[in-house]
Design a protein around this motif. Structure first.
Motif, PDB file in Angstrom:
ATOM      1  N   PRO A   1       0.789  -1.284   0.188  1.00 14.39           N
ATOM      2  CA  PRO A   1       0.149  -0.006   0.044  1.00 14.39           C
ATOM      3  C   PRO A   1       0.886   1.214  -0.071  1.00 14.39           C
ATOM      4  N   PRO A   2       0.119   2.313  -0.423  1.00 16.87           N
ATOM      5  CA  PRO A   2       1.156   3.520  -0.507  1.00 16.87           C
ATOM      6  C   PRO A   2       1.323   4.082   0.880  1.00 16.87           C
ATOM      7  N   VAL A   3       2.337   5.150   1.045  1.00 18.66           N
ATOM      8  CA  VAL A   3       2.238   5.749   2.499  1.00 18.66           C
ATOM      9  C   VAL A   3       2.273   7.178   2.147  1.00 18.66           C
ATOM     10  N   LYS A   4       2.114   7.874   3.210  1.00 21.36           N
ATOM     11  CA  LYS A   4       1.683   9.619   3.242  1.00 21.36           C
ATOM     12  C   LYS A   4       0.435   9.772   2.655  1.00 21.36           C
ATOM     13  N   VAL A   5      -0.554   8.888   2.712  1.00 21.74           N
ATOM     14  CA  VAL A   5      -1.786   9.167   1.791  1.00 21.74           C
ATOM     15  C   VAL A   5      -2.408  10.422   2.330  1.00 21.74           C
ATOM     16  N   HIS A   6      -2.605  10.759   3.663  1.00 18.80           N
ATOM     17  CA  HIS A   6      -2.946  11.993   4.107  1.00 18.80           C
ATOM     18  C   HIS A   6      -2.678  13.117   3.702  1.00 18.80           C
ATOM     19  N   GLU A   7      -1.389  13.150   2.899  1.00 21.60           N
ATOM     20  CA  GLU A   7      -0.737  14.411   2.280  1.00 21.60           C
ATOM     21  C   GLU A   7      -1.488  14.768   0.931  1.00 21.60           C
ATOM     22  N   LYS A   8      -2.124  13.429   0.475  1.00 21.99           N
ATOM     23  CA  LYS A   8      -2.887  13.884  -1.091  1.00 21.99           C
ATOM     24  C   LYS A   8      -4.395  13.897  -0.619  1.00 21.99           C
ATOM     25  N   PHE A   9      -4.885  12.902   0.063  1.00 15.71           N
ATOM     26  CA  PHE A   9      -6.313  12.825   0.408  1.00 15.71           C
ATOM     27  C   PHE A   9      -6.603  12.950   2.040  1.00 15.71           C
ATOM     28  N   PRO A  10      -6.685  14.038   2.434  1.00 13.41           N
ATOM     29  CA  PRO A  10      -6.683  14.153   3.880  1.00 13.41           C
ATOM     30  C   PRO A  10      -8.236  14.033   4.531  1.00 13.41           C
ATOM     31  N   ASN A  11      -9.032  13.703   3.598  1.00 12.31           N
ATOM     32  CA  ASN A  11     -10.476  13.480   4.100  1.00 12.31           C
ATOM     33  C   ASN A  11     -11.063  12.040   3.651  1.00 12.31           C
ATOM     34  N   LEU A  12     -10.317  11.102   3.583  1.00  7.19           N
ATOM     35  CA  LEU A  12     -10.759   9.892   3.361  1.00  7.19           C
ATOM     36  C   LEU A  12     -11.631   9.223   4.553  1.00  7.19           C
ATOM     37  N   VAL A  13     -12.862   8.607   4.099  1.00  6.87           N
ATOM     38  CA  VAL A  13     -13.569   7.903   4.821  1.00  6.87           C
ATOM     39  C   VAL A  13     -13.611   6.331   4.913  1.00  6.87           C
ATOM     40  N   ALA A  14     -13.219   6.018   3.441  1.00 10.63           N
ATOM     41  CA  ALA A  14     -13.026   4.536   3.047  1.00 10.63           C
ATOM     42  C   ALA A  14     -11.840   4.242   2.390  1.00 10.63           C
ATOM     43  N   TYR A  15     -11.156   2.907   2.734  1.00 15.07           N
ATOM     44  CA  TYR A  15      -9.888   2.614   2.281  1.00 15.07           C
ATOM     45  C   TYR A  15      -9.940   1.136   1.957  1.00 15.07           C
TER      46      TYR A  15
END
Length: 274
Positions: free
Chosen positions: A82-96
């Motif tokens: 899986p990728p890392v630092k996802v929050h820097e691109k998509f900070p509002n994810l509710v589902a993964y």
């Protein structure tokens, strides 16, 4: 009671987008998708099914997008990390979602700072272990699926901080040991499936803190020992599936239409046979 794999989403609209993992360009796209667990459409970023992610610590090299609410990797055996630092691109994810891929390991760095996530689907991968801090940044998580992996044990810290979790799927693994404190933090848990594993015994301590449980799936294990009092504190319990075990074989439930319950029968059967 039946367990079935549910189609998680379907695509409505597609637009082009590119991302990069460790300098390798990977074709991706954004879709307006219906997520059944939320009963709503979410703007979803997904990797194309013909691409490979074979290196660790990859990052999505698109610009920050606060409108993206879901991230998904589906049906691709060439996806191993899986990728890392996802929050820097998509900070509002509710589902993964990483579904039916070849991921062996998921860690805290894959979910860090994604505090809005409510659903994580990791079914049908090759995961053998979950570290105690993997989901520590997900206090709003309500749904977690780890079914169809290669987990062998559930330790006492795997689900720490998941106080809002309502549904947990651990079925179809190789689990033969569950710590007696494994589910202690899951005080809001409503449904749990540990079916199709290798569990031999359970005590009332395993579910002592899960007083809001409604359905428990323990079918197709190797259970030879159960505590007759393990379901006594579950006042909302609707069904317990214990089919195809060693000391017990049955599906016990509340018949709402006729206002009858088989749980007293279950207790006596456990006393006699387990």
């Amino acid at each position: 009671m039946k367990i079935s794999t549910v189609l998680l989403l379907f695509t409505i609209v597609t637009t082009s987008l590119k991302c990069s993992f460790c300098q390798r360009i990977v074709e991706g796209h954004v879709t307006d998708s219906l997520w059944f667990r939320f009963n709503m459409r979410l703007w979803t970023f997904r990797i194309n099914s013909n691409d490979a992610i074979l290196v660790e610590n990859g990052e999505i090299s698109t610009t920050k997008n606060e409108a993206i609410k879901a991230l998904t990797f589906n049906n691709n055996k060439n996806i191993k990390f899986p990728p890392v630092k996802v929050h820097e691109k998509f900070p509002n994810l509710v589902a993964y979602q990483i579904f039916n891929c070849s991921v062996k390991d998921v860690r805290h760095k894959n979910f860090e700072h994604l505090s809005e996530i409510q659903a994580v689907y990791l079914g049908y991968n090759l995961i053998t272990h979950i570290s105690s801090d993997t989901f520590i940044d997900l206090p709003k998580l309500k749904f977690l699926s780890l079914q169809g992996n290669q987990l062998q044990s559930i330790d006492g810290h795997m689900f720490e901080n998941l106080k809002n979790l309502k549904e947990l799927f651990l079925n179809d693994n190789h689990i033969n040991f569950i710590s007696r404190s494994a589910f202690d933090d899951l005080t809001e848990l409503r449904n749990i499936s540990i079916a199709e594993n290798k569990i031999e015994y359970l005590t009332e301590e395993h579910f002592q803190k899960n007083t809001k449980l409604e359905n428990i799936f323990l079918n197709r294990n190797k259970i030879r020992s159960l505590s007759p009092t393990m379901f006594d504190n579950m006042k909302l319990l609707v069904g317990v599936n214990l089919k195809d075990n060693l000391c017990i074989d049955g599906d016990f439930y509340v018949d709402i239409e006729h206002c009858i319950t088989r749980f007293s029968e279950l207790k006596e059967k456990i006393k006699k046979d387990c």
